[in-house]
Structures are given as structure tokens and as C-alpha cells.
Design a protein around this motif. Structure first.
Motif, PDB file in Angstrom:
ATOM      1  N   SER A   1      13.762  53.175 -36.544  1.00  0.00           N
ATOM      2  CA  SER A   1      13.565  54.618 -36.573  1.00  0.00           C
ATOM      3  C   SER A   1      13.377  55.116 -35.142  1.00  0.00           C
ATOM      4  CB  SER A   1      12.323  54.953 -37.421  1.00  0.00           C
ATOM      5  OG  SER A   1      12.035  56.335 -37.382  1.00  0.00           O
ATOM      6  N   VAL A   2      14.368  55.837 -34.636  1.00  0.00           N
ATOM      7  CA  VAL A   2      14.307  56.267 -33.234  1.00  0.00           C
ATOM      8  C   VAL A   2      13.501  57.546 -33.095  1.00  0.00           C
ATOM      9  CG1 VAL A   2      16.450  55.143 -32.574  1.00  0.00           C
ATOM     10  CG2 VAL A   2      16.504  57.515 -33.394  1.00  0.00           C
ATOM     11  N   GLN A   3      12.990  57.724 -31.873  1.00  0.00           N
ATOM     12  CA  GLN A   3      12.239  58.925 -31.543  1.00  0.00           C
ATOM     13  C   GLN A   3      12.954  59.645 -30.403  1.00  0.00           C
ATOM     14  OE1 GLN A   3       8.717  56.661 -30.502  1.00  0.00           O
ATOM     15  NE2 GLN A   3       7.671  57.427 -32.331  1.00  0.00           N
ATOM     16  N   TRP A   4      12.617  60.902 -30.226  1.00  0.00           N
ATOM     17  CA  TRP A   4      13.212  61.689 -29.155  1.00  0.00           C
ATOM     18  C   TRP A   4      12.994  60.998 -27.814  1.00  0.00           C
ATOM     19  CZ3 TRP A   4      10.979  64.213 -24.934  1.00  0.00           C
ATOM     20  CH2 TRP A   4      11.847  65.080 -24.249  1.00  0.00           C
ATOM     21  N   SER A   5      11.847  60.354 -27.655  1.00  0.00           N
ATOM     22  CA  SER A   5      11.519  59.698 -26.388  1.00  0.00           C
ATOM     23  C   SER A   5      12.357  58.447 -26.121  1.00  0.00           C
ATOM     24  CB  SER A   5      10.035  59.326 -26.353  1.00  0.00           C
ATOM     25  OG  SER A   5       9.718  58.482 -27.448  1.00  0.00           O
ATOM     26  N   ASP A   6      13.153  58.033 -27.094  1.00  0.00           N
ATOM     27  CA  ASP A   6      14.043  56.889 -26.866  1.00  0.00           C
ATOM     28  C   ASP A   6      15.323  57.293 -26.159  1.00  0.00           C
ATOM     29  OD1 ASP A   6      13.108  55.574 -30.098  1.00  0.00           O
ATOM     30  OD2 ASP A   6      12.353  54.991 -28.102  1.00  0.00           O
ATOM     31  N   THR A   7      15.505  58.574 -25.929  1.00  0.00           N
ATOM     32  CA  THR A   7      16.682  59.036 -25.194  1.00  0.00           C
ATOM     33  C   THR A   7      16.720  58.386 -23.823  1.00  0.00           C
ATOM     34  OG1 THR A   7      16.736  61.157 -26.339  1.00  0.00           O
ATOM     35  CG2 THR A   7      17.792  61.058 -24.172  1.00  0.00           C
ATOM     36  N   ALA A   8      17.775  57.641 -23.568  1.00  0.00           N
ATOM     37  CA  ALA A   8      17.845  56.844 -22.339  1.00  0.00           C
ATOM     38  C   ALA A   8      19.196  56.143 -22.289  1.00  0.00           C
ATOM     39  CB  ALA A   8      16.730  55.804 -22.305  1.00  0.00           C
ATOM     40  N   GLU A   9      19.387  55.400 -21.210  1.00  0.00           N
ATOM     41  CA  GLU A   9      20.559  54.536 -21.059  1.00  0.00           C
ATOM     42  C   GLU A   9      20.097  53.103 -21.349  1.00  0.00           C
ATOM     43  OE1 GLU A   9      23.264  56.383 -19.553  1.00  0.00           O
ATOM     44  OE2 GLU A   9      24.725  54.766 -19.788  1.00  0.00           O
ATOM     45  N   TYR A  10      20.874  52.392 -22.145  1.00  0.00           N
ATOM     46  CA  TYR A  10      20.498  51.030 -22.533  1.00  0.00           C
ATOM     47  C   TYR A  10      21.541  50.056 -22.006  1.00  0.00           C
ATOM     48  CZ  TYR A  10      17.004  53.151 -25.491  1.00  0.00           C
ATOM     49  OH  TYR A  10      15.914  53.865 -25.932  1.00  0.00           O
ATOM     50  N   PHE A  11      21.050  49.024 -21.345  1.00  0.00           N
ATOM     51  CA  PHE A  11      21.932  48.040 -20.732  1.00  0.00           C
ATOM     52  C   PHE A  11      21.673  46.657 -21.306  1.00  0.00           C
ATOM     53  CE2 PHE A  11      23.753  50.546 -17.340  1.00  0.00           C
ATOM     54  CZ  PHE A  11      22.806  51.548 -17.119  1.00  0.00           C
TER      55      PHE A  11
END
Lengths: 113, 114
Positions: free
Chosen positions: B80-90
Motif C-alpha cells: 500500500s503506497v503513500q504519497w510520500s513514496d513519490t520518488a525515483e527507484y533504482f
């Protein structure tokens, strides 16, 4: 305390200038790296030093010269800066003794105008 | 030579949706596998890593990843994602021998909307 610290965090400079980015780690690691992140967020290894000795030197223009005075420091000097050098430069360090996990500094945002 | 492929360039999810980001690597030997996250304007932070043992690894902030050796994959998941997970994932891989540098995938941008 910041584990891997880089200075400066932001740098705006003109084409043709020479600039340096400094990096220090206080983790006791024996290997340090420089990575470049371009405008598309792609991360690419530039250099790797182990105990002050260069072990990896990817295809990087020789205007880029790393210097490691001791195993806690790895500085990056760039001569005759070009527009295409604009990027974020990340310093990092690791040690086999702690599983070779690589820890990154906060990045240095270089803009060449 | 090692290489890493991340299939999704940009993923947009609503809050509370489940997340799975794909990662495949190419390397003939034993590898270490990592997921890093980069929040906007910030540096890379380690989310989780796999060296050996249980192929399902749990990381920070509720993330987990599963190493499937037969598929050369190391997909990242969060229920379950949250708004704060907005990011770039490598996703990244390194050889299990010596102090070898990480080889990164091109990253997946995650945008979580309210």
C-alpha cells in the motif's frame, strides 16, 4: 554525523573553468567511488579507489581526475568544464567487511553555463 | 558485463494501491542485489539488499523484494503506497567478489497521487 559528505552541494560555473568536488567518509571503508547522474537520472560509475589506489576508471574524459590522499578521501577535479558536464556527482564508499553495501553522499549538483 | 533492466520508466499510482517494480539483471556469477530510493532533490538511500539466504527480503518503509534466481529478477513490492513514496527507484547489482561498483538500472519514477 554524515557518513559520506561531499562539498560543495551546489556549484554553478562557467565553461572552461576548473573545479573540484571533495568527498570524505567516516565509515572506515576502504573503497570509494564517484558516480555521475545525468539529466535523465541515469547513474554511471566513473571511478573506484581501493585503499587509495585506482581500481576502476570507466570511459571518462581525462579532464576528470580523481585524487585520493588517504582512504577516507576521494576528491574529483574537473578541468576545462563543458556544458555536458552538468550533472549530479555522487561520492560513495563501501567495505567488504560490512557486506560491500555502498553508501552514497548527498550529491553535488554541478551546472556549467 | 553486468546490466540491469527496469521495465517501467514511470509508474503512477493512487494512494493505498499496491506497487510492484520490475528489475532484471544480467550476470553469470553470484550477485548482490539492491534497491535504492531517491526522493526529489535528495541523495540515494538504501531501501533493501540481498546477499544470500531467504530470497524474500524486507527493507525500510514497508518495502520488500523477492530474488528469483531462475528469472534473474529482483522485483520491489509494497502492499500500500503513500504519497510520500513519490520518488525515483533504482535497482542495482554488484558482483559478489571484491569491492565491485554497483551497476544501476535506469530507474523508475513513482508518482503517488492522492
Amino acid at each position: 554525523d554524515t557518513a559520506v559528505s561531499q562539498t560543495p552541494k551546489y556549484l554553478v560555473t562557467q565553461m572552461g573553468n576548473d573545479k573540484s568536488i571533495k568527498c570524505e567518509q567516516n565509515l572506515g571503508h576502504d573503497t570509494m567511488y564517484w558516480y555521475k547522474q545525468d539529466s535523465k537520472k541515469f547513474l554511471k560509475i566513473m571511478f573506484s579507489y581501493n585503499n587509495k589506489e585506482l581500481i576502476i576508471n570507466e570511459t571518462v574524459p581525462n579532464r576528470f581526475s580523481p585524487k585520493s590522499p588517504d582512504k577516507a578521501h576521494l576528491n574529483l577535479h574537473i578541468n576545462s568544464l563543458e556544458l555536458g558536464d552538468s550533472a549530479v556527482y555522487f561520492c560513495a564508499s563501501s567495505s567488504l567487511a560490512v557486506g560491500n553495501t555502498i553508501y552514497f553522499g548527498e550529491g553535488s549538483w554541478l551546472t556549467v553555463v | 558485463a553486468q546490466s540491469v533492466s527496469q521495465h517501467n520508466h514511470h509508474v503512477i499510482l493512487s494512494e493505498a494501491a499496491s506497487l510492484e517494480l520490475g528489475c532484471n539483471y544480467s550476470y553469470g556469477g553470484t550477485v548482490n542485489l539492491f534497491w535504492y530510493v531517491q526522493y526529489p532533490g535528495q541523495h540515494l538511500q538504501l531501501l533493501l539488499k540481498y546477499f544470500s539466504g531467504d530470497p524474500l527480503v524486507k527493507g525500510i518503509k514497508g518495502f520488500e523484494a523477492e530474488f528469483i534466481k531462475s528469472k534473474f529478477s529482483f522485483n520491489l513490492r509494497k502492499p500500500s503506497v503513500q504519497w510520500s513514496d513519490t520518488a525515483e527507484y533504482f535497482c542495482a547489482v554488484s558482483s559478489n567478489s571484491g569491492n565491485t561498483p554497483l551497476v544501476f538500472g535506469k530507474g523508475t519514477r513513482l508518482s503517488v497521487i492522492a
